[in-house]
Write a protein that holds these residues in place. Structure first.
Motif, mmCIF file in Angstrom:
data_model
loop_
_atom_site.group_PDB
_atom_site.id
_atom_site.type_symbol
_atom_site.label_atom_id
_atom_site.label_comp_id
_atom_site.label_asym_id
_atom_site.label_seq_id
_atom_site.Cartn_x
_atom_site.Cartn_y
_atom_site.Cartn_z
ATOM 1 N N ARG A 79 -1.473 0.822 0.372
ATOM 2 C CA ARG A 79 -0.486 -0.514 0.008
ATOM 3 C C ARG A 79 0.391 -0.850 1.108
ATOM 4 O O ARG A 79 1.071 0.098 1.599
ATOM 5 N N VAL A 80 0.399 -2.189 1.329
ATOM 6 C CA VAL A 80 1.452 -2.566 2.168
ATOM 7 C C VAL A 80 2.372 -3.747 1.410
ATOM 8 O O VAL A 80 1.870 -4.591 0.959
ATOM 9 N N GLU A 81 3.826 -3.279 1.495
ATOM 10 C CA GLU A 81 4.639 -4.212 0.654
ATOM 11 C C GLU A 81 4.968 -5.279 1.366
ATOM 12 O O GLU A 81 4.855 -5.471 2.798
ATOM 13 N N VAL A 82 4.900 -6.545 0.836
ATOM 14 C CA VAL A 82 5.035 -7.713 1.462
ATOM 15 C C VAL A 82 6.552 -8.365 1.196
ATOM 16 O O VAL A 82 7.058 -8.784 -0.108
ATOM 17 N N TYR A 83 7.336 -8.744 2.095
ATOM 18 C CA TYR A 83 8.600 -9.606 1.796
ATOM 19 C C TYR A 83 8.672 -10.769 2.536
ATOM 20 O O TYR A 83 8.124 -11.069 3.665
ATOM 21 N N ILE A 84 9.161 -11.901 1.841
ATOM 22 C CA ILE A 84 9.287 -13.232 2.400
ATOM 23 C C ILE A 84 10.796 -13.534 2.100
ATOM 24 O O ILE A 84 11.272 -13.450 1.042
ATOM 25 N N ASP A 85 11.328 -13.752 3.213
ATOM 26 C CA ASP A 85 12.942 -14.162 3.286
ATOM 27 C C ASP A 85 13.634 -13.183 2.527
ATOM 28 O O ASP A 85 14.294 -13.185 1.831
ATOM 29 N N GLU A 86 13.147 -11.711 2.924
ATOM 30 C CA GLU A 86 13.607 -10.234 2.586
ATOM 31 C C GLU A 86 13.434 -9.947 1.041
ATOM 32 O O GLU A 86 14.137 -9.156 0.605
ATOM 33 N N SER A 87 12.949 -10.998 0.280
ATOM 34 C CA SER A 87 12.492 -10.699 -1.100
ATOM 35 C C SER A 87 11.054 -10.218 -1.037
ATOM 36 O O SER A 87 10.156 -10.600 -0.517
ATOM 37 N N LEU A 88 10.970 -8.883 -1.872
ATOM 38 C CA LEU A 88 9.749 -8.175 -2.239
ATOM 39 C C LEU A 88 8.942 -9.104 -3.051
ATOM 40 O O LEU A 88 9.447 -9.504 -4.416
ATOM 41 N N VAL A 89 7.637 -9.743 -2.696
ATOM 42 C CA VAL A 89 6.887 -10.580 -3.641
ATOM 43 C C VAL A 89 5.557 -10.070 -4.086
ATOM 44 O O VAL A 89 5.011 -10.486 -4.899
ATOM 45 N N GLY A 90 5.511 -8.796 -3.614
ATOM 46 C CA GLY A 90 4.186 -8.208 -3.766
ATOM 47 C C GLY A 90 3.710 -7.232 -2.727
ATOM 48 O O GLY A 90 4.154 -6.772 -2.039
ATOM 49 N N TYR A 91 2.110 -6.960 -2.661
ATOM 50 C CA TYR A 91 1.605 -6.092 -1.695
ATOM 51 C C TYR A 91 0.076 -6.545 -1.466
ATOM 52 O O TYR A 91 -0.435 -7.212 -2.387
ATOM 53 N N LEU A 92 -0.317 -5.897 -0.233
ATOM 54 C CA LEU A 92 -1.566 -5.926 0.003
ATOM 55 C C LEU A 92 -2.226 -4.586 -0.208
ATOM 56 O O LEU A 92 -1.518 -3.623 -0.166
ATOM 57 N N VAL A 93 -3.399 -4.638 -0.562
ATOM 58 C CA VAL A 93 -4.266 -3.445 -0.379
ATOM 59 C C VAL A 93 -5.373 -3.323 0.485
ATOM 60 O O VAL A 93 -6.444 -4.023 0.372
ATOM 61 N N LEU A 94 -5.272 -2.217 1.417
ATOM 62 C CA LEU A 94 -6.317 -2.053 2.552
ATOM 63 C C LEU A 94 -7.532 -1.237 1.797
ATOM 64 O O LEU A 94 -7.149 -0.104 1.196
ATOM 65 N N ASP A 95 -8.430 -1.531 2.102
ATOM 66 C CA ASP A 95 -9.771 -0.726 1.479
ATOM 67 C C ASP A 95 -9.479 0.892 1.934
ATOM 68 O O ASP A 95 -9.542 1.851 1.367
ATOM 69 N N LEU A 96 -9.598 0.925 3.320
ATOM 70 C CA LEU A 96 -9.291 2.135 4.090
ATOM 71 C C LEU A 96 -8.341 2.048 5.141
ATOM 72 O O LEU A 96 -8.312 1.114 5.982
ATOM 73 N N TRP A 97 -7.527 2.853 5.162
ATOM 74 C CA TRP A 97 -6.410 3.260 6.294
ATOM 75 C C TRP A 97 -6.802 4.502 7.177
ATOM 76 O O TRP A 97 -6.422 5.532 6.622
ATOM 77 N N VAL A 98 -7.456 4.309 8.266
ATOM 78 C CA VAL A 98 -8.105 5.620 8.959
ATOM 79 C C VAL A 98 -7.063 5.847 10.124
ATOM 80 O O VAL A 98 -6.720 5.055 10.993
ATOM 81 N N ASP A 99 -6.999 7.083 10.016
ATOM 82 C CA ASP A 99 -5.963 7.877 11.326
ATOM 83 C C ASP A 99 -4.636 7.200 11.233
ATOM 84 O O ASP A 99 -4.294 7.119 12.654
ATOM 85 N N GLU A 100 -4.147 6.565 10.490
ATOM 86 C CA GLU A 100 -2.946 5.914 10.394
ATOM 87 C C GLU A 100 -2.978 4.846 11.292
ATOM 88 O O GLU A 100 -1.671 4.280 11.807
ATOM 89 N N ILE A 101 -3.853 4.249 11.661
ATOM 90 C CA ILE A 101 -3.837 3.270 12.756
ATOM 91 C C ILE A 101 -4.908 2.100 12.590
ATOM 92 O O ILE A 101 -4.761 1.056 13.065
ATOM 93 N N LEU A 102 -5.967 2.171 11.834
ATOM 94 C CA LEU A 102 -7.063 1.567 11.845
ATOM 95 C C LEU A 102 -7.493 0.886 10.541
ATOM 96 O O LEU A 102 -7.323 1.664 9.532
ATOM 97 N N VAL A 103 -7.409 -0.380 10.418
ATOM 98 C CA VAL A 103 -7.718 -1.083 9.195
ATOM 99 C C VAL A 103 -9.327 -1.248 8.910
ATOM 100 O O VAL A 103 -10.102 -1.499 9.881
ATOM 101 N N VAL A 104 -9.915 -0.699 7.934
ATOM 102 C CA VAL A 104 -11.335 -0.685 7.648
ATOM 103 C C VAL A 104 -11.556 -1.292 6.278
ATOM 104 O O VAL A 104 -11.010 -1.177 5.191
#
Length: 564
Positions: free
Chosen positions: A60-85
């Motif tokens: 999960r990645v939280e998303v802020y717009i103008d400092e307000s938390l509006v939601g989150y993104l969900v990455l299928d796989l987060w590999v080696d703490e650096i690669l988006v898959v």
């Protein structure tokens, strides 16, 4: 938009992406096409962990717009703490929307590169996506992927510019090392000897384990709890299994909704706002109901269910397309001896995918568990579609005449007809057999989804007099359905190349030629009837190869096959 330039643009992650690519190819070879996205996602995570590569599922990645938390993104796989898959399971090629999704994830995580995989085709499709250079490359896709917080107020999309303050925060998560459970792909009981099970992945205490499909939480956060009645469960009906199936399919179903859907999944009846029809001159509703026949038995044997969902939707779309209609919404019906939530969800995922591609809402449906009516491990699928057409655009038109030409559009395989004969002919053949003329396992050739002709025919429809969908009855029975009493049709056998699967079927079953053309589509799934002077125009408006396969002649609503 960043373009894929494998081997040209060097990054610090090239060694890692090379390893991930190799493991993705292993997964594709192991599972083949035809499953839900989640199976490939989970299996790729398992083999990554087995290879000693750290991986998190649905990061999960939280998303802020103008400092307000509006939601989150969900990455299928987060590999080696650096690669988006990102994993997909499409029968069509990847599009800019999927590339835009990965670009959004790269902007959110700061990762320099992302890997996008499509496991839904016979050969693995992959793209290497580089970090976006500017906000315009990804912000247009942000709202498509954003999962909003309850009560969050999103600013209008058009107000999001390069000057809008958007920030992201990766949610840390501790992963505990526990034994891994292999992914469960098949409900056959027992499985056919020709189907190889997915091997178990030995647990390695030094590597974080990956949760399997069987112990994952439902896709929706709100799970209905309902204790099944012991008497009802004893009679063979599991209410909790039905509830879990609904939760697993909920997100896929909702992905088909537009603003016209007022009530869908969970309601007693779906509500569809028909106000847009008021802009039409004389709208006519068109309805059709159908099933996919005994193809479901092959799907159960091969443990592939998503393609069956594609089949039922596209079959129904084609049935109303022959009257010139476009789809509005679809209703499905699934019945089985015992509810398997993952299997049901995989079928509905295929239904939802086909509906999204046709811009058709999956408005509702029914999932029935009927022990005693269906044999163990058997199921059936049916669907109803509602579409609309202007009254003066209804097909067939009244000006059909002798001399009009038949244009054939290619099928993707047997579609949903003739499978009782096919199963009889190949009864003793393992589904993983690769015949030289097919060059793919038999299961792959037989379970290719019924294609939709809506995208390729839309531009040509104004110049078409009639359409015939070659379903049960093939050429012999379907073309006459659109003809007046004084016309027949001649089909020039040999005017197109019959695909190898049909030739193999005819040879192995010693099936007479006329019977083949009565049972199967023989490689032509849709026939367009056009005036001779419009043949070149219609063929130019259809963005794929077509063939002139015959013409109308004086007759009594019959089809003649000329000599090979």
């Amino acid at each position: 938009m960043a373009k894929e330039k494998p081997g040209l643009v060097k990054t610090a992650l090239d060694e890692l992406t090379y390893k991930v690519n190799g493991l993705a190819m292993q997964v594709q070879h192991e599972l083949k096409a035809g499953h839900r996205e989640v199976f490939y996602q989970r299996r790729l995570a398992e083999v990554l962990a087995q290879a000693g590569i750290a991986v998190e599922i649905e990061k999960r990645v939280e998303v802020y717009i103008d400092e307000s938390l509006v939601g989150y993104l969900v990455l299928d796989l987060w590999v080696d703490e650096i690669l988006v898959v990102e994993c997909k399971a499409f029968y069509h090629l990847l599009t800019k929307d999927e590339v835009g999704q990965v670009l959004t994830y790269l902007a959110a995580t700061g990762s320099p590169v992302g890997m996008l995989y499509n496991f839904g085709r016979q050969k693995l499709e992959w793209k290497r996506i580089l970090h976006p250079k500017n906000v315009q490359e990804w912000h247009q896709y942000l709202y498509r992927e954003l999962r909003t917080q309850p009560g969050a107020a999103l600013p209008p999309l058009e107000s999001i510019t390069a000057n809008t303050q958007i920030s992201f925060s990766l949610i840390s998560r501790t992963v505990t090392a526990t034994p891994s459970t292999p992914i469960r792909l098949c409900i056959s009981n027992p499985p056919l000897s020709s189907i190889s099970p997915v091997p178990s992945v030995p647990s390695d205490p030094s590597v974080p384990s990956v949760p399997s499909v069987s112990n994952l939480p439902p896709l929706s956060a709100s799970v209905r709890s309902s204790a099944s009645s012991p008497l009802y469960t004893g009679a063979g009906v599991d209410i909790n299994a039905g509830n879990r199936a609904v939760e697993l399919m909920r997100d896929a179903v909702r992905s088909t909704y537009g603003k016209e859907v007022l009530a869908g999944i969970g309601a007693f009846g779906g509500l569809f706002d028909a106000a847009a029809l008021q802009t039409m001159r004389a709208p006519v509703l068109v309805a059709s109901t159908d099933g996919v026949g005994t193809k479901v038995k092959l799907a159960a044997q091969a443990c592939r269910f998503q393609s069956i969902g594609n089949d039922i939707v596209n079959h129904c779309i084609n049935d109303i397309l022959v009257q010139g209609a476009r789809p509005l919404f679809f209703l499905d019906y699934l019945a089985s001896s015992r509810l398997d939530p993952e299997m049901i969800a995989e079928i509905v995922h295929g239904i939802a995918t086909a509906c999204r591609q046709a811009r058709c809402a999956l408005l509702g449906g029914e999932t029935a568990e009927m022990p005693g009516v269906y044999q163990p491990s058997e199921f059936d699928v049916a669907g109803t579609i509602i579409g609309v057409v202007e009254r003066d655009a209804i097909l067939p038109r009244a000006d059909l005449r002798a001399g009009d030409m038949l244009i054939g559009l290619a099928s993707s395989g047997p579609h949903t007809n003739g499978y009782s004969l096919i199963r009889n002919i190949f009864e003793d053949v393992p589904l993983d057999t690769v015949f030289p003329e097919l060059n793919v396992p038999l299961a792959d050739a037989l379970l290719v989804p019924h294609r939709s002709y809506l995208p390729v025919l839309q531009r040509a429809l104004p110049h078409v007099k009639a359409l015939a969908h070659l379903t049960g009855g093939g050429f012999i029975e379907n073309i006459p359905r659109v003809l007046p009493d004084n016309l027949g049709a001649i089909v020039h056998v040999g005017s197109w190349d019959v695909p190898p699967l049909f030739r193999l079927t005819q040879q192995r079953g010693d099936v007479p030629r006329d019977e083949m053309y009565r049972v199967f589509n023989m490689g032509i799934g849709m026939v367009a009837i056009v005036a001779p002077e419009n043949v070149a125009l219609v063929q130019s408006l259809i963005a794929e190869p077509t063939w002139v396969i015959g013409e109308l002649v004086p007759g009594e609503r019959n089809t003649f096959l000329d000599a090979d």
